[in-house]
Design an enzyme around this catalytic site. Structure first.
Site, mmCIF file in Angstrom:
data_model
loop_
_atom_site.group_PDB
_atom_site.id
_atom_site.type_symbol
_atom_site.label_atom_id
_atom_site.label_comp_id
_atom_site.label_asym_id
_atom_site.label_seq_id
_atom_site.Cartn_x
_atom_site.Cartn_y
_atom_site.Cartn_z
ATOM 1 N N ARG A 59 0.601 -1.214 -0.007
ATOM 2 C CA ARG A 59 0.072 0.161 0.076
ATOM 3 C C ARG A 59 0.919 1.394 0.170
ATOM 4 N NH1 ARG A 59 -4.150 -1.162 4.577
ATOM 5 N NH2 ARG A 59 -3.770 0.899 5.145
ATOM 6 N N ASP A 60 2.113 1.179 -0.108
ATOM 7 C CA ASP A 60 2.913 2.567 -0.106
ATOM 8 C C ASP A 60 4.135 2.287 -1.144
ATOM 9 O OD1 ASP A 60 3.860 5.188 0.701
ATOM 10 O OD2 ASP A 60 4.920 4.040 2.496
ATOM 11 N N LEU A 61 3.874 1.706 -2.228
ATOM 12 C CA LEU A 61 4.970 1.826 -3.141
ATOM 13 C C LEU A 61 5.177 3.052 -3.595
ATOM 14 C CD1 LEU A 61 6.710 -0.511 -4.822
ATOM 15 C CD2 LEU A 61 4.911 -0.383 -6.667
ATOM 16 N N ASN A 115 10.868 3.140 -1.246
ATOM 17 C CA ASN A 115 10.616 2.063 -0.746
ATOM 18 C C ASN A 115 11.073 0.929 -1.716
ATOM 19 O OD1 ASN A 115 9.532 2.966 1.767
ATOM 20 N ND2 ASN A 115 7.558 2.563 0.765
#
Length: 83
Positions: free
Chosen positions: A64-66, A70
């Protein structure tokens, strides 16, 4: 190979922690800002990201946080998704 493995996690008081693979390299955002990757190297990292996300989705895992911060690019130029 394109996903950083997490081996353990927990909470100590107010702090969450986890242990994961050590990846020597830089985050993808820094490399993009420095413009230090050739186009073919960038494309190879994008392909690694796609492979990692496809692998996760096949197992019903959604990242949910690409974002570039990251993704680590290791010393061999491979993209490794984390977080």
């Amino acid at each position: 190979d394109c996903i950083v493995k997490v081996y353990d996690f927990g909470r100590e008081g107010p702090f969450d922690w986890y242990t994961m693979d050590y990846v020597e390299g830089k985050d993808f955002e820094k490399l993009l800002l420095e413009n230090s990757l050739e186009p073919a190297e960038r494309l190879a990292v994008y392909a690694d990201i796609v492979e990692a996300i496809a692998h996760a989705h096949e197992r019903n895992v959604v990242h949910r946080d690409l974002k570039p911060q990251n993704v680590l690019v290791d010393s061999k130029g491979r993209g490794r998704v984390l977080d």
